[in-house]
Write an enzyme that holds these catalytic residues in place. Structure first.
Site, mmCIF file in Angstrom:
data_model
loop_
_atom_site.group_PDB
_atom_site.id
_atom_site.type_symbol
_atom_site.label_atom_id
_atom_site.label_comp_id
_atom_site.label_asym_id
_atom_site.label_seq_id
_atom_site.Cartn_x
_atom_site.Cartn_y
_atom_site.Cartn_z
ATOM 1 N N GLN A 78 0.837 -1.197 0.000
ATOM 2 C CA GLN A 78 0.000 0.000 0.000
ATOM 3 C C GLN A 78 0.871 1.246 0.000
ATOM 4 O O GLN A 78 1.192 1.807 1.052
ATOM 5 C CB GLN A 78 -0.947 -0.002 1.203
ATOM 6 N N PHE A 79 1.217 1.706 -1.192
ATOM 7 C CA PHE A 79 2.083 2.871 -1.312
ATOM 8 C C PHE A 79 1.434 4.134 -0.762
ATOM 9 O O PHE A 79 2.113 5.082 -0.381
ATOM 10 C CB PHE A 79 2.527 3.082 -2.771
ATOM 11 N N THR A 80 0.115 4.152 -0.647
ATOM 12 C CA THR A 80 -0.565 5.344 -0.149
ATOM 13 C C THR A 80 -0.234 5.633 1.314
ATOM 14 O O THR A 80 -0.507 6.735 1.794
ATOM 15 C CB THR A 80 -2.095 5.252 -0.335
#
Length: 152
Positions: A78-80
């Site tokens: 989850q790069f967010t």
């Protein structure tokens, strides 16, 4: 490297209507890889996730790790988690690692956890995923390998 670790009664990851991962009791780990992360961050996250004592012992106290409790783990990229929203209303993801590097480090965390023993399933890297979980407690822990005072 940042992670949101949630103790779950059950969890699943679905991509395009197909279930890609499913566990019973265990941990759901949302993992974001930051620019500049490397082997030390992988070692920190692997060790912390594996050894977090957030499962109940016989007296009901949070005293057991996922391995001690016989639980499984789902790791979802989850790069967010690296979003910077200090300025404006649109998140900046400039702090996230390049996808090629992020994939390597994400895979290293997954491999490291598997080597330590718990059953580990994963989401699909760079895919749009539906993550479902029953948060047990709820218990949610945020880990950051670069926060002041972190210890391996």
């Amino acid at each position: 490297m940042r992670a949101v670790v949630q103790r779950a009664s059950s969890a699943s990851v679905t991509v395009g209507g197909q279930v890609m991962a499913r566990i019973g009791p265990g941990l759901v780990v949302l993992l974001g890889v930051a620019a500049g992360d490397g082997p030390a961050d992988v070692a920190y996250m692997t060790s912390k996730i594996h050894s977090l004592r957030i499962f109940a012992d016989a007296e009901g106290r949070m005293n057991l790790s996922v391995a001690d409790a016989g639980g499984a783990v789902i790791v979802v990229s989850q790069f967010t988690l690296l979003a910077d929203v200090r300025r404006g209303r649109r998140p900046s993801f400039a702090g996230a690692a390049d996808p090629v590097v992020a994939r390597e480090l994400y895979d290293a965390v997954v491999s490291g956890l598997r080597a330590l023993g718990p059953h580990v399933e994963t989401g699909v890297f760079q895919a749009h995923m539906d993550v479902a979980l029953v948060n047990d407690g709820p218990v949610t822990i945020v880990l950051d390998s670069r926060s002041p005072g972190t210890d391996a």
